[in-house]
Write an enzyme that holds these catalytic residues in place. Structure first.
Site, PDB file in Angstrom:
ATOM      1  N   GLY A   1       0.856  -1.191   0.000  1.00  0.00           N
ATOM      2  CA  GLY A   1       0.000   0.000   0.000  1.00  0.00           C
ATOM      3  C   GLY A   1       0.885   1.232   0.000  1.00  0.00           C
TER       4      GLY A   1
ATOM      5  N   ARG B   1      -2.611  -8.575  -2.634  1.00  0.00           N
ATOM      6  CA  ARG B   1      -3.756  -9.298  -3.185  1.00  0.00           C
ATOM      7  C   ARG B   1      -3.837  -9.096  -4.707  1.00  0.00           C
ATOM      8  NH1 ARG B   1      -9.067  -7.905  -0.442  1.00  0.00           N
ATOM      9  NH2 ARG B   1      -7.744  -7.868   1.384  1.00  0.00           N
TER      10      ARG B   1
ATOM     11  N   ARG C   1       0.514  -4.049  12.507  1.00  0.00           N
ATOM     12  CA  ARG C   1      -0.263  -4.330  13.713  1.00  0.00           C
ATOM     13  C   ARG C   1       0.277  -5.613  14.335  1.00  0.00           C
ATOM     14  NH1 ARG C   1      -1.536   0.171  13.921  1.00  0.00           N
ATOM     15  NH2 ARG C   1      -3.615   1.101  13.882  1.00  0.00           N
TER      16      ARG C   1
ATOM     17  N   GLU D   1      -0.809  -5.772  22.701  1.00  0.00           N
ATOM     18  CA  GLU D   1      -0.471  -4.413  23.096  1.00  0.00           C
ATOM     19  C   GLU D   1      -1.479  -3.879  24.114  1.00  0.00           C
ATOM     20  OE1 GLU D   1       0.972  -2.618  19.409  1.00  0.00           O
ATOM     21  OE2 GLU D   1       0.408  -0.695  20.293  1.00  0.00           O
TER      22      GLU D   1
ATOM     23  N   HIS E   1       5.434   1.364  19.635  1.00  0.00           N
ATOM     24  CA  HIS E   1       4.424   1.817  18.661  1.00  0.00           C
ATOM     25  C   HIS E   1       4.586   3.317  18.352  1.00  0.00           C
ATOM     26  CE1 HIS E   1       0.151   0.791  17.012  1.00  0.00           C
ATOM     27  NE2 HIS E   1       0.769   1.672  16.244  1.00  0.00           N
ATOM     28  N   ILE E   2       5.790   3.661  17.887  1.00  0.00           N
ATOM     29  CA  ILE E   2       6.096   5.072  17.637  1.00  0.00           C
ATOM     30  C   ILE E   2       6.462   5.357  16.177  1.00  0.00           C
ATOM     31  CG2 ILE E   2       6.800   5.759  19.983  1.00  0.00           C
ATOM     32  CD1 ILE E   2       9.749   5.154  19.085  1.00  0.00           C
TER      33      ILE E   2
HETATM   34  C1  DGY Z   1      -1.904   4.257  12.833  1.00  0.00           C
HETATM   35  O1  DGY Z   1      -2.078   5.392  12.335  1.00  0.00           O
HETATM   36  O2  DGY Z   1      -2.685   3.326  12.630  1.00  0.00           O
HETATM   37  C2  DGY Z   1      -0.687   4.061  13.687  1.00  0.00           C
HETATM   38  O3  DGY Z   1      -0.523   2.741  14.052  1.00  0.00           O
HETATM   39  C3  DGY Z   1      -0.690   4.947  14.917  1.00  0.00           C
HETATM   40  O4  DGY Z   1      -0.195   6.177  14.616  1.00  0.00           O
END
Ligand code: DGY
Length: 320
Positions: free
Chosen positions: A156, A178, A238, A267, A285-286
């Site tokens: 993407g 896909r 994720r 998480e 998660h930064i």
């Molecule tokens: C999102 O935008 O989905 C990120 O994981 C958090 O900023």
């Protein structure tokens, strides 16, 4: 009209909502609301602006009541929202696919690749412990990127940017998606292959898929078995895409060289075994944590609400 904002977000987003004449109600606590607290908090709201860590369940949607028109997620991923149920109730769900955010995540992904292949975090810890001792020819042997194969799972916006940057470092870039993207193949010089072949061929596998029923635990015992023993896994998408227990097992038995993770299956819990492995880089998660990105996301989420509450289709509607 009332907009419930579940957590503190940059002021620029609140300004957009207030300038549009809405009553903005903020979460009075400095923490994530529990399910029941969230249900009470959203009561009577016309719009909800929530974070990716708020679980917007059927119960929360029902608790908001009949005025609710939009749930604007502050984030790209929206697996925290029961968007099908929202749709059945005529409630719009939006996200914030900010270009700045994609760039930030792509750059961070490349940063993680460097960190784990060049053993930067291990070296940093070593120095801070006072173990430096002097130059030695064979400590913390890392790897060069040039000529290695990077496998991108999910081409993407973010995957494309990662591919483009990676090419500049001389990596061979293969991808799976896909639907094959002939244009991107031509533009960036990419090779398409099946997920399984990508796992077999890649020295570095980087995940860029949303969390859905189809992608949940797509990295598991079976698929880890296909990867090279010398390969690295990078995840900035994720946590639920990876079976963390299986990953730990493969790392521990040396069936994978290392991993760099910004997201976790449970998480905010991080599997303690991951924290004990030196060949794993872990960040909280930064990947998109850049001030301009956060501001952009706040403005996008707020604008989605303004459009929806004025009877128009918000630009980032995901449950059309
Ligand atoms: C999102 O935008 O989905 C990120 O994981 C958090 O900023």
């Amino acid at each position: 009209m009332k907009v419930a904002v579940t957590r503190k977000i940059p002021r620029v987003g609140i300004d957009v909502l207030e300038d549009a004449g809405f009553e903005v109600v903020g979460n009075p606590t400095e923490r994530l609301l529990t399910g029941v607290e969230l249900q009470n908090f959203v009561k009577g709201a016309d719009g909800i602006l929530c974070l990716i860590i708020d679980r917007i369940t059927k119960e929360v949607i029902d608790a908001a009541g009949g005025n609710l028109k939009i749930i604007a997620n502050y984030g790209v991923g929206y697996d925290n929202i029961d968007f099908e149920y929202a749709k059945s109730k005529g409630v719009m769900v939006t996200n914030t696919p900010s270009e700045l955010s994609s760039r930030a995540v792509a750059e961070f992904t490349i940063g993680l690749i460097f960190a784990v292949l060049k053993r930067i975090v291990e070296g940093d810890e070593f120095c801070r412990r006072g173990d430096m001792g002097g130059w030695k020819p064979e400590i913390f042997l890392g790897m060069n990127l040039e000529g290695r194969t990077l496998g991108i799972v999910g081409l993407g916006r973010i995957g494309c940017l990662v591919a483009k940057i990676a090419k500049a470092f001389g990596l061979r870039v293969v991808y799976t998606k896909r639907n094959r993207d002939l244009e991107a193949e031509k533009e960036f010089g990419l090779e398409y292959m099946s997920f399984e072949n990508l796992l077999r061929e890649s020295d570095i596998v980087s995940l860029h898929v949303p969390l859905t029923n189809e992608t949940r635990r797509m990295i598991n015992q079976r698929t880890l078995e296909l990867m090279k023993d010398t390969a690295f896994l990078i995840n900035t998408s994720r946590g639920g895409v990876v079976d963390e227990a299986a990953l730990v097992e493969y790392l521990k038995k040396g069936k994978l060289s290392g991993a760099a993770l910004d997201v976790y299956e449970y998480e905010p819990e991080i599997n303690p075994e991951l924290c004990g492995l030196p060949n794993v880089v872990i960040t909280p998660h930064i990947a998109s944590s850049v001030q301009e990105v956060r501001d952009d996301m706040a403005i996008m989420a707020a604008k989605n609400i303004v459009e929806a509450l004025n009877g128009r289709t918000p630009p980032n509607l995901v449950n059309r």
